[in-house]
Write an enzyme that holds these catalytic residues in place. Structure first.
Site: not given
Length: 355
Positions: A204, A241-243
């Site tokens: 995150w 990846v988290k965004q």
């Protein structure tokens, strides 16, 4: 676009349908992007330094749920019991105080995986770890310290994730915070340990600083700052990846007068269009070699339409999927399943293509 699925997507997008579905990205060419595909693990991670057990774990994530075999992901994340307090998070639907219902929602919703805490996943691991991939989120920001502080601290270790049968681990780093250097070091070491044990890693990549707000503009979700956080996440070994979706193309580095920037970041490599801004996020994840999943955001009005809009932007930008929690669990389970399925329908539609 005559299929029923696309008609539904167009209806949900409303007046933004042509703006989003008809957009051509003239900033970073789609030909430069590694687009999710059924052979993504073989093509992208196969030549990497990931071990055979990690490749197997990644493939398990890609091969589960309604999006199995597509290269896209739909993940249900529920760590809000710590991050936002359990009472505030589950008051709209108290059944989710029970950890089993969180896992059931992910299964009924056709998700690739369920991401949650050591407590939530551990209490039902023997019943469900072999039925849906577990992603153990091992660090959190707790809200019981007064006054509130914002720091990600470990609630679990990597061996605990491995012992309960988790396929992947997840973590948050608050890039830009006073504690970020420690968090980067801790999470980098933890991700190495996870890879050594054969698990995949999801980060995150959030920005957090009191100085990221100026003259009424909040730059936490600015294209440049959020994208650089993604690049740092990819650097420490995140597989995914988290965004958040970008919310402004105004120059965070430029306006806040720190870091480094090039004017082309805001003109030639991005624009005011949300797909172009999200394309810049994908570019910072090694042109999509590290998968970008965007967050679904808080629950509110028009959740179904908002979830579909975010999915369309992510997919057309070259992203890998959505990780949506509050929009799904802060309502009756049947409605939560409907929202998760609507998100997945975007990625299943052959008519929603990369811009």
């Amino acid at each position: 676009m005559a299929t029923r699925a696309v008609n539904t997507i167009e209806e949900l997008l409303g007046s933004d349908a042509e703006y989003l579905l008809g957009h051509t990205c003239n900033t970073i060419s789609k030909d430069l992007v590694h687009v999710p595909s059924p052979t993504f693990v073989d093509d992208i991670f196969g030549p990497s330094d990931r071990s055979v057990p990690v490749l197997r774990s990644l493939q398990q994530l890609f091969d589960h749920g309604r999006l199995a075999g597509t290269g896209y992901m739909s993940i249900l994340p529920v760590d809000q019991g710590i991050e936002h307090t359990a009472g505030a998070s589950f008051a709209p639907n108290p059944i989710y105080f029970d950890a089993e219902n969180i896992v059931k929602l992910a299964i009924e919703g056709g998700c690739n995986a369920v991401a949650s805490t050591l407590g939530v996943l551990g209490i039902v691991a023997r019943k469900y770890a072999h039925k849906i991939p577990f992603v153990l989120k091992f660090n959190h920001n707790e809200l019981l310290t007064y006054p509130n502080k914002y720091d990600q601290v470990f609630f679990a270790n990597i061996k605990q994730a491995y012992d309960m049968g988790a396929v992947a681990v997840g973590a948050t780093i608050y890039f830009g915070s006073p504690e970020s250097s420690r968090q980067i070091t801790e999470v980098s070491e933890a991700f190495k340990a996870a890879h050594d044990l054969g698990m995949a890693t999801i980060l995150w990549c959030y920005t957090r600083s009191e100085f990221f707000k100026k003259d009424g503009v909040d730059y936490h979700a600015a294209t440049d700052l959020s994208s650089q956080a993604i690049h740092l996440g990819a650097t420490i070994g995140a597989d995914i990846v988290k965004q958040k979706l970008p919310e402004t193309n105004k120059g965070g580095f430029k306006d806040l007068k720190f870091g480094k920037y090039n004017e082309k970041m805001y003109t030639e490599l991005s624009s005011e269009h949300p797909i172009d801004q999200t394309r810049f996020q994908v570019a910072n994840a090694y042109m999509g070699r590290v998968g970008l999943i965007n967050s679904g955001g808080p629950s509110g009005k028009d959740d179904l339409a908002q979830a579909v809009r975010t999915a369309v932007i992510n997919k057309r930008a070259g992203g890998m999927g959505l990780i949506s929690g509050r929009k799904a669990f802060q309502r009756p389970m049947s409605e939560g399943v409907e929202i998760l399925n609507a998100i997945q329908d975007v990625y299943l539609s052959p008519d929603v293509t990369i811009a």
